[in-house]
Enzyme design. Structure first.
Site, PDB file in Angstrom:
ATOM      1  N   VAL A  61      -9.224  -7.859   2.262  1.00 48.27           N
ATOM      2  CA  VAL A  61      -7.971  -8.418   2.107  1.00 48.27           C
ATOM      3  C   VAL A  61      -7.638  -9.325   1.337  1.00 48.27           C
ATOM      4  CG1 VAL A  61      -6.370  -9.277   3.549  1.00 48.27           C
ATOM      5  CG2 VAL A  61      -7.665  -7.396   4.613  1.00 48.27           C
ATOM      6  N   GLU A 111      -0.950  -7.348   6.367  1.00 46.06           N
ATOM      7  CA  GLU A 111      -1.339  -6.510   5.115  1.00 46.06           C
ATOM      8  C   GLU A 111      -1.579  -5.001   5.618  1.00 46.06           C
ATOM      9  OE1 GLU A 111      -5.107  -5.307   6.141  1.00 46.06           O
ATOM     10  OE2 GLU A 111      -4.183  -4.617   4.064  1.00 46.06           O
ATOM     11  N   GLY A 170      -9.440  16.460  11.279  1.00 42.62           N
ATOM     12  CA  GLY A 170     -10.947  16.692  10.691  1.00 42.62           C
ATOM     13  C   GLY A 170     -11.806  15.975  11.711  1.00 42.62           C
ATOM     14  N   LEU A 178      -1.639  13.724   9.018  1.00 43.06           N
ATOM     15  CA  LEU A 178      -1.621  14.745  10.034  1.00 43.06           C
ATOM     16  C   LEU A 178      -2.893  15.952   9.747  1.00 43.06           C
ATOM     17  CD1 LEU A 178       2.121  16.030  10.799  1.00 43.06           C
ATOM     18  CD2 LEU A 178       0.400  14.958  12.164  1.00 43.06           C
ATOM     19  N   CYS A 215     -10.577  -0.606  10.036  1.00 41.86           N
ATOM     20  CA  CYS A 215      -9.383  -1.142  10.703  1.00 41.86           C
ATOM     21  C   CYS A 215      -9.142  -0.222  11.859  1.00 41.86           C
ATOM     22  CB  CYS A 215      -8.330  -1.094   9.411  1.00 41.86           C
ATOM     23  SG  CYS A 215      -8.477  -2.110   8.256  1.00 41.86           S
ATOM     24  N   LYS A 243     -11.017  -0.375  15.275  1.00 41.49           N
ATOM     25  CA  LYS A 243     -11.035  -1.676  15.445  1.00 41.49           C
ATOM     26  C   LYS A 243      -9.627  -2.167  16.302  1.00 41.49           C
ATOM     27  CE  LYS A 243     -10.837  -5.084  12.814  1.00 41.49           C
ATOM     28  NZ  LYS A 243     -10.774  -6.403  11.705  1.00 41.49           N
ATOM     29  N   THR A 262      -5.857  -9.238  10.320  1.00 41.15           N
ATOM     30  CA  THR A 262      -5.378  -8.536  11.277  1.00 41.15           C
ATOM     31  C   THR A 262      -5.550  -9.299  12.596  1.00 41.15           C
ATOM     32  OG1 THR A 262      -5.671  -6.416  10.230  1.00 41.15           O
ATOM     33  CG2 THR A 262      -5.187  -6.235  12.523  1.00 41.15           C
TER      34      THR A 262
HETATM   35  C1  UDX Z   1      -5.728   1.766   7.019  1.00 36.69           C
HETATM   36  C2  UDX Z   1      -4.301   1.841   7.047  1.00 36.69           C
HETATM   37  O1  UDX Z   1      -3.999   2.911   6.273  1.00 36.69           O
HETATM   38  C3  UDX Z   1      -3.702   0.609   6.225  1.00 36.69           C
HETATM   39  O2  UDX Z   1      -2.086   0.717   5.837  1.00 36.69           O
HETATM   40  C4  UDX Z   1      -4.110  -0.741   6.853  1.00 36.69           C
HETATM   41  O3  UDX Z   1      -3.682  -1.832   6.169  1.00 36.69           O
HETATM   42  C5  UDX Z   1      -5.772  -0.710   6.969  1.00 36.69           C
HETATM   43  O4  UDX Z   1      -6.227   0.463   7.482  1.00 36.69           O
HETATM   44  P1  UDX Z   1      -7.749   2.354   5.482  1.00 36.69           P
HETATM   45  O5  UDX Z   1      -8.566   2.067   6.697  1.00 36.69           O
HETATM   46  O6  UDX Z   1      -8.280   2.010   4.378  1.00 36.69           O
HETATM   47  O7  UDX Z   1      -6.321   2.003   5.877  1.00 36.69           O
HETATM   48  O8  UDX Z   1      -7.873   3.953   5.534  1.00 36.69           O
HETATM   49  P2  UDX Z   1      -6.852   5.474   5.607  1.00 36.69           P
HETATM   50  O9  UDX Z   1      -6.569   5.799   4.445  1.00 36.69           O
HETATM   51  O10 UDX Z   1      -5.828   4.760   6.309  1.00 36.69           O
HETATM   52  O11 UDX Z   1      -7.808   6.444   6.647  1.00 36.69           O
HETATM   53  C6  UDX Z   1      -8.246   5.754   7.906  1.00 36.69           C
HETATM   54  C7  UDX Z   1      -8.960   6.908   8.381  1.00 36.69           C
HETATM   55  O12 UDX Z   1      -8.307   7.920   8.988  1.00 36.69           O
HETATM   56  C8  UDX Z   1     -10.305   7.616   7.392  1.00 36.69           C
HETATM   57  O13 UDX Z   1     -11.260   7.658   8.140  1.00 36.69           O
HETATM   58  C9  UDX Z   1      -9.360   8.816   7.049  1.00 36.69           C
HETATM   59  O14 UDX Z   1     -10.744   9.703   6.837  1.00 36.69           O
HETATM   60  C10 UDX Z   1      -8.935   9.135   8.366  1.00 36.69           C
HETATM   61  N1  UDX Z   1      -7.509  10.120   8.083  1.00 36.69           N
HETATM   62  C11 UDX Z   1      -6.684   9.559   7.528  1.00 36.69           C
HETATM   63  C12 UDX Z   1      -7.515  11.286   9.110  1.00 36.69           C
HETATM   64  O15 UDX Z   1      -8.646  11.666   9.546  1.00 36.69           O
HETATM   65  N2  UDX Z   1      -6.370  12.089   8.724  1.00 36.69           N
HETATM   66  C13 UDX Z   1      -5.610  11.809   7.901  1.00 36.69           C
HETATM   67  O16 UDX Z   1      -4.437  12.478   7.966  1.00 36.69           O
HETATM   68  C14 UDX Z   1      -5.454  10.437   7.425  1.00 36.69           C
END
Ligand code: UDX
Length: 447
Positions: free
Chosen positions: A11, A152, A271, A268, A278, A281, A121
């Site tokens: 961040v 953020e 998986g 959506l 993030c 936690k 956060t």
């Molecule tokens: C997330 C939030 O999107 C972001 O706005 C915040 O600031 C930080 O946390 P990030 O942790 O980088 O960002 O990952 P993100 O792209 O959101 O994916 C999070 C997890 O969800 C990943 O493991 C991804 O594989 C999973 N995911 C995401 C799914 O299983 N299905 C989905 O449809 C989308």
């Protein structure tokens, strides 16, 4: 504006570099002198698209510097971002000791009127504690501090793009002066008045929404947003279980749902569960925050339970087909918690690898970026230089991270390397019909 960023992790570094990119003079401060040395030498402690060249460009332009000296960092800063780590405590709550330490140091060393902005956060009411701490430990007679919250929403792998082209900017303030400072800070991004390092023909057709709230509401927006996205994913994963039992196809079901603008298609994708530093936690922290406010957040506890269950789903699916896992070689394609990052924190792939190793299987993993960090996190994992080596003598391949490169693999070659062509597509990212036609036993999620 003279800006200080305390904490140069994900961040902090993205915030510092992007604010320097749009014209501010930024000093990044970190206690880790080794990391500061690396940054000063132009190296980066993290892999994030566009960030390295941006840090280099703004350092050369003299708008971005780094230090391990807090007094130097906060001197004359009109705005100070707190971007320190808030790791989880054993009870799921957030450890705010680094936030307190940063606040006390600012109180001690600040030399002029300054706005302290919490960007890490943090649970609701943290801003109030920062204000109290500044009042108690502030050396400045007039206590010229304002406090604000500016959560953020950047995603790893797209953090620079998300920072420069946000869906919205949220600021929580308690007076007009703090609001004005934040408006000035973000004006180039709100108006799109900066040279975009990502899109050559970057045309911004609308001003970025700049939402001004009170501090507590801004703090809640962060946890609520992440928790709602996690809820969407867990809902899709629960639906996948129903599809497997009732015979539907999760891809068609979520497509049909997502065409409703009120639902939206993003997040959506069913998986093997969500990971990263993030979502897992923040969901647990929000349950704790609610509990401390006397509310039992059962809905979110279920989101968390469903996500834990997803990791076990993959192992159970393999057992259903392979029977005994002991002594068998299992290949994992993708180790990062998602594509475009080298981050393996809370990665579903590593959870699955640990479970398989516990079962006595040999786990051979490949990832285009995250192998080193995966090996550090799980030394018992066999790291392979390419997917074909990972598939060698394997009785199953599990796709854990949907890196685009896996779609373009030479799958006949993968099949030839394996002992048994069993493929568990943990992200529904591959072409089922193509792989089935090649002779793979294809298992998807919810279909
Ligand atoms: C997330 C939030 O999107 C972001 O706005 C915040 O600031 C930080 O946390 P990030 O942790 O980088 O960002 O990952 P993100 O792209 O959101 O994916 C999070 C997890 O969800 C990943 O493991 C991804 O594989 C999973 N995911 C995401 C799914 O299983 N299905 C989905 O449809 C989308």
């Amino acid at each position: 504006m003279k800006v200080c960023v305390i904490g140069t992790g994900y961040v902090g570094l993205v915030t510092a570099a992007c604010l320097a990119e749009v014209g501010h003079h930024v000093i990044g401060m970190d206690d880790d002198a080794g990391k500061v040395q690396t940054l000063k030498a132009g190296g980066l402690p993290i892999y994030e698209p566009y960030l390295e060249e941006m840090v280099h460009r703004t350092v050369v332009a003299g708008r971005l510097t780094f230090t391990a000296d807090v007094a130097e960092a906060v001197r004359e800063a009109a705005a100070i971002f707190i971007c320190v780590n808030t790791p989880p405590l054993p009870d799921g709550g957030a450890d705010l000791s680094y936030v307190e330490l940063a606040t006390r140091r600012i109180a001690e060393h600040a030399t002029c009127r300054t706005l302290i902005i919490e960007k890490s956060t943090v649970p609701v009411q943290t801003g109030a504690w920062i204000e109290k701490t500044l009042a108690v430990y502030g050396k400045r007679p007039d206590g010229e501090f304002d406090v604000a919250s500016n959560p953020e929403f950047t995603r790893e792998g797209r953090a620079v793009e998300d920072f420069l082209h946000p869906d919205r900017i949220v600021v929580g303030v308690s007076n007009a002066r703090a609001e004005q400072t934040l408006r000035e800070l973000y004006r180039p991004i709100v108006d799109g008045r900066f040279c975009c390092p990502i899109h050559s023909d970057c045309r911004q057709d609308r001003a970025v929404p700049f939402l001004v709230t009170d501090i507590r509401s801004a703090e809640l927006i962060k946890h609520a947003s992440n928790s709602f996205l996690a809820l969407k994913i867990s809902f899709a994963n629960a639906l996948a279980d129903i599809c497997e039992r009732a015979g539907g196809d999760i891809l068609q079901v979520t497509h049909g749902m997502g065409l409703d603008k009120r639902i939206g298609r993003s997040f959506l994708q069913a998986g093997i569960g969500f990971g990263g530093s993030c979502f897992p936690k923040d969901v647990k922290a929000f349950v704790k925050i609610a509990e401390q406010s006397g509310y039992d957040f059962a809905l979110l506890k279920e989101v968390d339970r469903l996500n834990e269950q997803r990791r076990e789903w993959a192992v159970a699916r393999l057992k259903q087909v392979l029977w005994i896992l002991r002594g068998k070689r299992i290949a994992l394609f993708g180790l990062a918690f998602k594509p475009d990052t080298d981050d393996v924190r809370q990665a579903p792939a590593l959870h699955i690898a640990r479970r398989l190793l516990d079962e006595g299987a040999v786990v051979q993993g490949y990832d285009p970026q995250a192998a080193t960090k995966a090996g550090q996190a799980l030394p018992a994992l066999t790291l392979c230089p390419d997917p074909y080596a990972a598939a060698a003598q394997a009785e199953a391949v599990v796709l854990c991270t949907e890196w685009p490169m896996f779609r373009g693999l030479d799958w006949p070659r993968v099949k030839a390397a394996m002992l048994r062509p069993l493929l568990l597509d943990g992200r529904n990212a591959l072409d089922r019909d193509q792989l089935t036609a090649l002779g793979f036993e294809y298992l998807g999620v919810g279909r």
